[in-house]
Scaffold this active site. Structure first.
Site, mmCIF file in Angstrom:
data_model
loop_
_atom_site.group_PDB
_atom_site.id
_atom_site.type_symbol
_atom_site.label_atom_id
_atom_site.label_comp_id
_atom_site.label_asym_id
_atom_site.label_seq_id
_atom_site.Cartn_x
_atom_site.Cartn_y
_atom_site.Cartn_z
ATOM 1 N N LYS A 170 11.104 74.499 58.194
ATOM 2 C CA LYS A 170 11.049 75.957 58.339
ATOM 3 C C LYS A 170 9.604 76.360 58.572
ATOM 4 O O LYS A 170 8.679 75.676 58.124
ATOM 5 C CB LYS A 170 11.575 76.648 57.082
ATOM 6 C CG LYS A 170 12.119 78.041 57.331
ATOM 7 C CD LYS A 170 13.486 77.997 58.016
ATOM 8 C CE LYS A 170 14.074 79.384 58.191
ATOM 9 N NZ LYS A 170 15.443 79.336 58.724
ATOM 10 N N ASP A 193 14.611 83.132 63.862
ATOM 11 C CA ASP A 193 14.944 83.534 62.498
ATOM 12 C C ASP A 193 14.660 85.033 62.415
ATOM 13 O O ASP A 193 14.528 85.690 63.455
ATOM 14 C CB ASP A 193 14.117 82.737 61.477
ATOM 15 C CG ASP A 193 14.671 82.822 60.060
ATOM 16 O OD1 ASP A 193 14.158 83.637 59.273
ATOM 17 O OD2 ASP A 193 15.627 82.083 59.733
#
Length: 450
Positions: free
Chosen positions: A111, A151
């Site tokens: 991430k 995202d």
């Protein structure tokens, strides 16, 4: 080992550790794997200097947490939001590792992102930020190394700028990002995947736990939080199937519908959000009531299915109790770690009480459809092919059905509970144990623990 100033990561680790306890008691050799897997393989942190429209230099923090590559290249989104910090990205990368394992595809976990806020910025400012951000990140990613995606705050526009920057820096056209445009390496169903996949997972839950609330009935009442990509496509799929969507929300409040959202109104919300608008601007729409500063969970008297789709910790213990009083039967996360630990305890206690209880699904299982289609985009890029919408949607349905089955089986075996015909297995335990075993076994085979 965990820093006390990393509360989100600590919460994710505590949830996994608690769920794993029955398995670890029976298989103590895996305790070493848990000790090792919680430490990221690599954490990258860098400054991002970019020029605003007034010619002034601005600086933000850039991050990439390359968590685990036992099952494949690091895979996970890039979040652009002022709240981004290392704790949040570690928690997301940690969860992503096990989520990706549940898809059955060859993807590790990672991430990244920045505390840069795209809201209120011009296209030129966002482009300059993306080029500066990729000016460092490109050294650490690649189609066989680390494949980021979109995202919160990172949509098609940002992915395009990031891809263009990488292409110029490396002089190669390669599938090193997912969420790309359809004409330059993207996949059908990718924007819809998280929301659609969530509903495909929930359909299996409903079939086992409460068939009378199937999604082909207008009498089935569904509450959804969020109003971004995930929430929009979750709502559209629910409406397409025939059930009634009662709510959407954003950071400023909730918009509750008297008779149910329509596809046309969801598209109006999508247009509004694309321009950075707030749901408050729709407060005077006929049939809709806006509640400032409140999430939907306490605002609706009857809810059968609750689908958190905004961000982490968006369902508190108080809101969980309100959902129980509203008659909720299914809670499935479209967001990552959407429920607080206290809320999850309330849902799990309700499940253990027997018939009529709440059945809860954690995001690492129920929302894995997004990264699953990212994995399918990677596969298409590798083959230089583009599959049809029907092909991708069919594969997504199969992946979500397999994920549900894996979680159900592992939850039945490793929840540590005396299950009866009247008590449903814990999908929380099932998702955590199944994902952990797959990652841990691959790590052991590769010499990462012994």
């Amino acid at each position: 080992m965990v820093k006390p100033f990393e509360p989100e990561f600590q919460q994710a680790l505590d949830e996994l550790t608690t769920s794993l306890q029955p398995f670890l008691d029976a298989n103590p050799q895996y305790k070493k794997a848990l000790e090792i897997v919680q430490v990221p393989e690599r954490v990258l942190q860098f400054r991002v200097v970019w020029e605003d429209d007034q010619g002034v230099a601005q600086v933000n923090h850039g991050f990439r947490v390359q968590y685990n590559s036992a099952l494949g290249p690091y895979k996970g989104g890039l979040r652009l939001h002022p709240s981004v910090n290392l704790s949040i990205l570690k928690f997301l990368g940690f969860e992503q590792t096990f989520k990706n394992a549940l898809t059955g595809l060859s993807m590790g976990g990672g991430k990244g992102g920045s505390d840069f806020d795209p809201k209120g910025k011009s296209d030129s400012e966002i482009r300059r930020f993306c080029f500066s951000f990729m000016g460092e990140l490109f050294r650490h990613i690649g189609s066989d190394t680390d494949v980021p995606a979109g995202d919160i705050g990172t949509g098609g526009r940002e992915i395009g700028f990031l891809f263009g920057a990488y292409k110029k820096l490396r002089n190669e056209f390669t599938g090193m990002l997912t969420g790309k445009g359809l004409t330059w390496g993207g996949s059908f169903i990718r924007p819809e995947a998280t929301g659609y996949g969530l509903i495909y997972f929930v359909e299996h839950m409903i079939a086992k736990a409460c068939p009378k609330y199937s999604l082909d009935k207008p009498s089935t009442l569904v509450a959804i939080s969020g109003s971004g990509n995930v929430a929009q496509f979750t709502a559209l799929k629910v409406i397409e199937l025939g059930a009634t969507v009662l709510s959407l929300s954003d950071s400023k409040g909730s918009l509750i519908s008297d008779k149910g959202y329509t596809k046309e109104f969801i598209r109006k919300v999508a247009d509004l959000k694309l321009k950075g608008g707030s749901l408050a601007s729709l407060a005077n729409e006929e049939g809709y009531t806006y509640h400032a500063g409140a999430r939907p969970w306490t605002l609706i008297p009857t809810i059968h299915i609750a689908l958190p789709g905004a961000t982490q910790n968006e369902v508190s213990a108080e809101e969980a109790e309100a959902l129980l009083k509203a008659g909720v039967r299914i809670v499935a996360e479209g967001s990552n770690m959407g429920c607080t630990a206290d809320a999850i305890d309330i849902f799990e206690s309700s499940r253990k009480a027997g018939p009529g209880g709440v059945w809860y699904a954690p995001g690492k299982a129920s929302n894995c459809g997004g990264v699953a289609v990212s994995g399918l985009e990677m596969a298409q890029n590798s083959q230089r092919l583009a599959w049809t919408t029907q092909e991708v949607d069919s594969k997504l349905k199969d992946i979500m059905a397999e994920c549900y089955g894996i979680c159900l089986t592992a939850g039945t075996k490793w929840s540590g509970e005396e299950l009866t015909d009247e008590v449903l297995p814990s999908l929380l335990s099932g998702a955590n144990v199944a994902g952990f075993i797959k990652v841990a076994d691959a790590m052991k085979a590769q010499g990462d623990w012994w």
